[in-house]
Design an enzyme around this catalytic site. Structure first.
Site, PDB file in Angstrom:
ATOM      1  N   LYS A  68     -12.126 -10.409   3.739  1.00  0.00           N
ATOM      2  CA  LYS A  68     -12.079 -10.458   2.385  1.00  0.00           C
ATOM      3  C   LYS A  68     -10.437 -10.046   2.640  1.00  0.00           C
ATOM      4  CE  LYS A  68     -11.010  -7.961  -0.746  1.00  0.00           C
ATOM      5  NZ  LYS A  68     -10.187  -8.778  -1.330  1.00  0.00           N
ATOM      6  N   GLU A  84      -7.303   1.675  10.087  1.00  0.00           N
ATOM      7  CA  GLU A  84      -6.418   1.618   9.840  1.00  0.00           C
ATOM      8  C   GLU A  84      -5.707   1.680   8.613  1.00  0.00           C
ATOM      9  OE1 GLU A  84      -5.293   1.519  13.092  1.00  0.00           O
ATOM     10  OE2 GLU A  84      -7.428   0.208  14.447  1.00  0.00           O
ATOM     11  N   CYS A  86       3.427  -0.406   7.860  1.00  0.00           N
ATOM     12  CA  CYS A  86       2.658   0.577   8.017  1.00  0.00           C
ATOM     13  C   CYS A  86       3.854   1.233   9.465  1.00  0.00           C
ATOM     14  CB  CYS A  86       1.670   0.866   8.143  1.00  0.00           C
ATOM     15  SG  CYS A  86       1.388  -0.681   9.797  1.00  0.00           S
ATOM     16  N   GLU A  90       3.970   7.512   2.169  1.00  0.00           N
ATOM     17  CA  GLU A  90       4.666   6.659   2.268  1.00  0.00           C
ATOM     18  C   GLU A  90       5.172   5.041   1.132  1.00  0.00           C
ATOM     19  OE1 GLU A  90       1.031   3.607   3.518  1.00  0.00           O
ATOM     20  OE2 GLU A  90       2.151   2.774   5.181  1.00  0.00           O
TER      21      GLU A  90
HETATM   22  P1  NAD Z   1      -5.628  -1.074  -0.097  1.00  0.00           P
HETATM   23  O1  NAD Z   1      -5.886  -0.504   0.291  1.00  0.00           O
HETATM   24  O2  NAD Z   1      -4.726  -1.696  -1.731  1.00  0.00           O
HETATM   25  O3  NAD Z   1      -6.185  -3.130  -0.261  1.00  0.00           O
HETATM   26  C1  NAD Z   1      -6.360  -3.345   0.969  1.00  0.00           C
HETATM   27  C2  NAD Z   1      -7.694  -4.052   1.068  1.00  0.00           C
HETATM   28  O4  NAD Z   1      -8.867  -3.205   0.739  1.00  0.00           O
HETATM   29  C3  NAD Z   1      -8.044  -5.127   0.131  1.00  0.00           C
HETATM   30  O5  NAD Z   1      -8.017  -6.655   0.600  1.00  0.00           O
HETATM   31  C4  NAD Z   1      -8.080  -4.687  -1.224  1.00  0.00           C
HETATM   32  O6  NAD Z   1      -8.381  -5.990  -1.926  1.00  0.00           O
HETATM   33  C5  NAD Z   1      -9.264  -4.035  -0.057  1.00  0.00           C
HETATM   34  N1  NAD Z   1     -10.266  -2.731  -1.031  1.00  0.00           N
HETATM   35  C6  NAD Z   1      -9.095  -2.020  -2.186  1.00  0.00           C
HETATM   36  N2  NAD Z   1     -10.218  -1.241  -2.371  1.00  0.00           N
HETATM   37  C7  NAD Z   1     -11.255  -1.271  -1.909  1.00  0.00           C
HETATM   38  C8  NAD Z   1     -12.652  -0.884  -2.424  1.00  0.00           C
HETATM   39  N3  NAD Z   1     -12.767  -0.067  -2.681  1.00  0.00           N
HETATM   40  N4  NAD Z   1     -13.629  -1.427  -0.961  1.00  0.00           N
HETATM   41  C9  NAD Z   1     -13.703  -2.232  -0.423  1.00  0.00           C
HETATM   42  N5  NAD Z   1     -12.497  -3.125  -0.625  1.00  0.00           N
HETATM   43  C10 NAD Z   1     -11.026  -2.486  -1.558  1.00  0.00           C
HETATM   44  O7  NAD Z   1      -3.963  -1.635   0.270  1.00  0.00           O
HETATM   45  P2  NAD Z   1      -3.099  -2.648   0.446  1.00  0.00           P
HETATM   46  O8  NAD Z   1      -2.018  -2.259  -0.969  1.00  0.00           O
HETATM   47  O9  NAD Z   1      -3.286  -4.028   0.712  1.00  0.00           O
HETATM   48  O10 NAD Z   1      -1.662  -2.442   1.777  1.00  0.00           O
HETATM   49  C11 NAD Z   1      -1.037  -1.649   1.815  1.00  0.00           C
HETATM   50  C12 NAD Z   1      -1.536  -0.283   2.729  1.00  0.00           C
HETATM   51  O11 NAD Z   1      -2.389  -0.893   3.963  1.00  0.00           O
HETATM   52  C13 NAD Z   1      -0.396   0.518   2.900  1.00  0.00           C
HETATM   53  O12 NAD Z   1      -0.874   2.226   3.236  1.00  0.00           O
HETATM   54  C14 NAD Z   1      -0.184   0.223   4.691  1.00  0.00           C
HETATM   55  O13 NAD Z   1       0.211   1.414   5.581  1.00  0.00           O
HETATM   56  C15 NAD Z   1      -1.465  -0.115   5.162  1.00  0.00           C
HETATM   57  N6  NAD Z   1      -1.579  -0.944   6.578  1.00  0.00           N
HETATM   58  C16 NAD Z   1      -2.238  -0.604   7.237  1.00  0.00           C
HETATM   59  C17 NAD Z   1      -2.155  -1.209   8.768  1.00  0.00           C
HETATM   60  C18 NAD Z   1      -2.390  -0.618  10.266  1.00  0.00           C
HETATM   61  O14 NAD Z   1      -2.445  -1.044  10.797  1.00  0.00           O
HETATM   62  N7  NAD Z   1      -2.553   0.873  10.456  1.00  0.00           N
HETATM   63  C19 NAD Z   1      -1.737  -2.321   9.390  1.00  0.00           C
HETATM   64  C20 NAD Z   1      -1.385  -2.846   7.159  1.00  0.00           C
HETATM   65  C21 NAD Z   1      -1.204  -1.989   6.382  1.00  0.00           C
END
Ligand code: NAD
Length: 491
Positions: free
Chosen positions: A182, A257, A290, A391
């Site tokens: 997804k 992650e 990140c 962040e």
């Molecule tokens: P997000 O958590 O809003 O969304 C991430 C994914 O989760 C999306 O596909 C979203 O549709 C899905 N999602 C959101 N709510 C959900 C739920 N309740 N149930 C199931 N799926 C759900 O994050 P974002 O804004 O897309 O990404 C940014 C974040 O990701 C930042 O915090 C960044 O640091 C982190 N990130 C971490 C890493 C790592 O390897 N640690 C790498 C890249 C990004």
């Protein structure tokens, strides 16, 4: 079966889900626009619902027995074919990812897309090399057997969609688990192309399924499905809390992650120019990384010299269209994200933090209407400042000084995050000492973002649960069994 496609930068991209080897739509769609030019509508994408989620999990359940029954070598051959298919379409993938996410085209062409192929090759080889442990004890032969766990849901964020989806798919598939991917709703297109690549590589139907849609809708439906055996998530701590609850209810292992707030520590014995250049480099990809070292912690004796060099390097950065090879800083992903980043800066100003440079939407080609944000440096009033502790995920760094190594380590470890850290020192002893003392999943000394795909990867604190990378991810996707046979009882 339907297969609606749109032209994105000269590439035909499917707008529907990919379930059981077929393109399948949903009653509703959501709009996908380009961060390069917000008036550029890329596609109306299928907005997955509970039906789409159930169908995708069903397809994975059906594919599981035969995928799991293949030998490791047979699955590895599939993964190598997928990598071949990727390598044939590097330019297409780079164009689509650039239009969809805004990442620099040259870096996609030269490095990022090929890394997706490397992820599949790496896991194909690792899975084959991954021996079962065998030993004798208490009159028995003991053997650790890895059983493929079952359908795995993989959920990815918008900031590095291609890298992260391939990084997470490869170990699941290599371990024998069919996958439901997804992708994030702000950058769904490179994942869609993975369906075409799976077809080109002859992957059996149902082994890779892609469901598009909104996290709280189809994402939530997927992680709540009791037929799912593993959940591998990358994204924000907020979403992880919801997903973790679903995993808890269904007693399903999950890795998370999550975000970071990495320190970049510059000691008095550092190569100052290298450190200042690397600090300026934290604005790459609009700071939407990140792992970025977003808290500059600099020995107080270096304040003036460091800042002078840092500003010189930042002045040399070029904000512009990500397709232009001269551009070094790309736009932010979405107007909502730009407003969020700006909100952090405005609140910092209001709270008495000092904005040293930047601090507003950037002017590019004579206009501030695009999604670029000025590289911003903030000197906080205290270590408790929101902009230090939370962040931002944009081109916003903080600057603080320290007087001793102990103080540097205490500041480095003073947030709830623990994903990564960067240390600049020429002392080997200090590199070891501080490298061990910084509480994070990865610490780089005198370098940044160099990654060996076999190393563990993950975060401490609210930066995550579990480790990916190398055999750590293969173990996560397996159910381990201890098989004990009484010695001399069989022939
Ligand atoms: P997000 O958590 O809003 O969304 C991430 C994914 O989760 C999306 O596909 C979203 O549709 C899905 N999602 C959101 N709510 C959900 C739920 N309740 N149930 C199931 N799926 C759900 O994050 P974002 O804004 O897309 O990404 C940014 C974040 O990701 C930042 O915090 C960044 O640091 C982190 N990130 C971490 C890493 C790592 O390897 N640690 C790498 C890249 C990004």
């Amino acid at each position: 079966m339907t297969d609606t496609r749109v032209d994105v930068a000269g590439v035909q991209v499917a707008t529907e889900h990919y379930i059981g080897g077929r393109r399948v739509g949903s009653p509703d769609t959501f709009e996908d626009r380009s961060p390069l030019d917000w008036s550029w509508k890329l596609a109306d994408i299928a907005r997955g619902d509970a039906d789409a989620a159930a169908a995708a999990v069903g397809a994975a359940v059906e594919a599981f027995p035969s995928w799991a029954a293949l030998t490791v070598e047979e699955r590895a051959a599939h993964l190598h074919r997928l990598a071949d298919a990727i390598e044939e379409r590097i330019e297409d993938l780079a164009q689509v990812e650039c239009a969809d996410m805004g990442m620099l085209l040259e870096s996609l062409r030269k490095r990022v897309i090929a890394r997706g192929a490397a992820n599949f090759r790496n896991y194909a080889d690792l899975a084959v090399e991954h021996d079962e442990r065998v030993w004798a004890s208490k009159g028995t032969e003991n053997r650790v057997v890895r059983m493929p766990a079952g359908p795995a849901v993989i959920i990815t964020p918008w900031n590095a969609p291609w890298l992260l989806s391939t990084w997470k798919l490869a170990p699941a598939l290599a371990a024998g688990n069919p996958v439901i991917l997804k992708p994030a709703e702000w950058s769904p297109l490179s994942a869609s192309l993975l369906g075409d690549l799976a077809d080109a590589a002859g992957l059996p139907p149902g082994v890779l399924n892609i469901v598009q849609g909104i996290g709280e809708e189809v994402g939530a439906a997927l992680v709540n499905d009791p037929r799912v055996a593993r959940i591998s998530f990358t994204g924000s701590p907020e979403a992880a809390r919801h997903i973790g609850q679903a995993a808890g209810r269904n007693i399903v292992p999950f890795t998370a992650e999550l975000g970071g707030k990495g320190p970049l520590i510059v000691f008095e014995d550092a190569d100052l120019d290298a450190a200042a250049e690397k600090a300026a480099g934290q604005f790459d990809d609009g700071g939407q990384v990140c792992l970025a070292g977003t808290r500059l912690l600099v020995h107080e004796s270096l304040r003036h010299d460091f800042l002078e060099r840092f500003h010189r390097h930042v002045d040399a950065e070029v904000l512009g269209d990500s397709r232009d090879p001269a551009t070094t800083i790309s736009p932010l992903i979405h107007p909502e994200h730009l407003a969020r980043v700006d909100g952090f800066v405005q609140r910092a100003r209001d709270a008495g933090d000092r904005v040293v440079r930047g601090g507003q939407a950037a002017e590019v080609d004579g206009s501030r209407d695009g999604l670029w944000y000025e590289p911003t440096l903030i000197e906080p009033a205290s270590n408790d400042a929101e902009v230090v502790q939370q962040e931002v995920f944009g081109p916003v760094l903080t600057f603080q000084t320290f007087r001793s190594e102990d103080e540097a380590v205490a500041l480095a470890n003073s947030t709830a995050y623990g994903l990564s850290g960067i240390v600049y020192t020429t002392s080997r002893e200090r590199a070891e000492r501080v490298g061990r003392a910084v509480r994070a999943g990865t610490v780089w000394v005198n370098t940044f973002l160099v990654r060996d795909l076999t190393a563990p990867f993950g975060g401490c604190g609210i930066s995550g649960i579990g480790r990916e990378g190398g055999h750590y991810a293969l173990e996560f996707h397996a159910d381990l069994k201890t098989l004990q046979i009484l010695e001399d009882s069989t022939t």
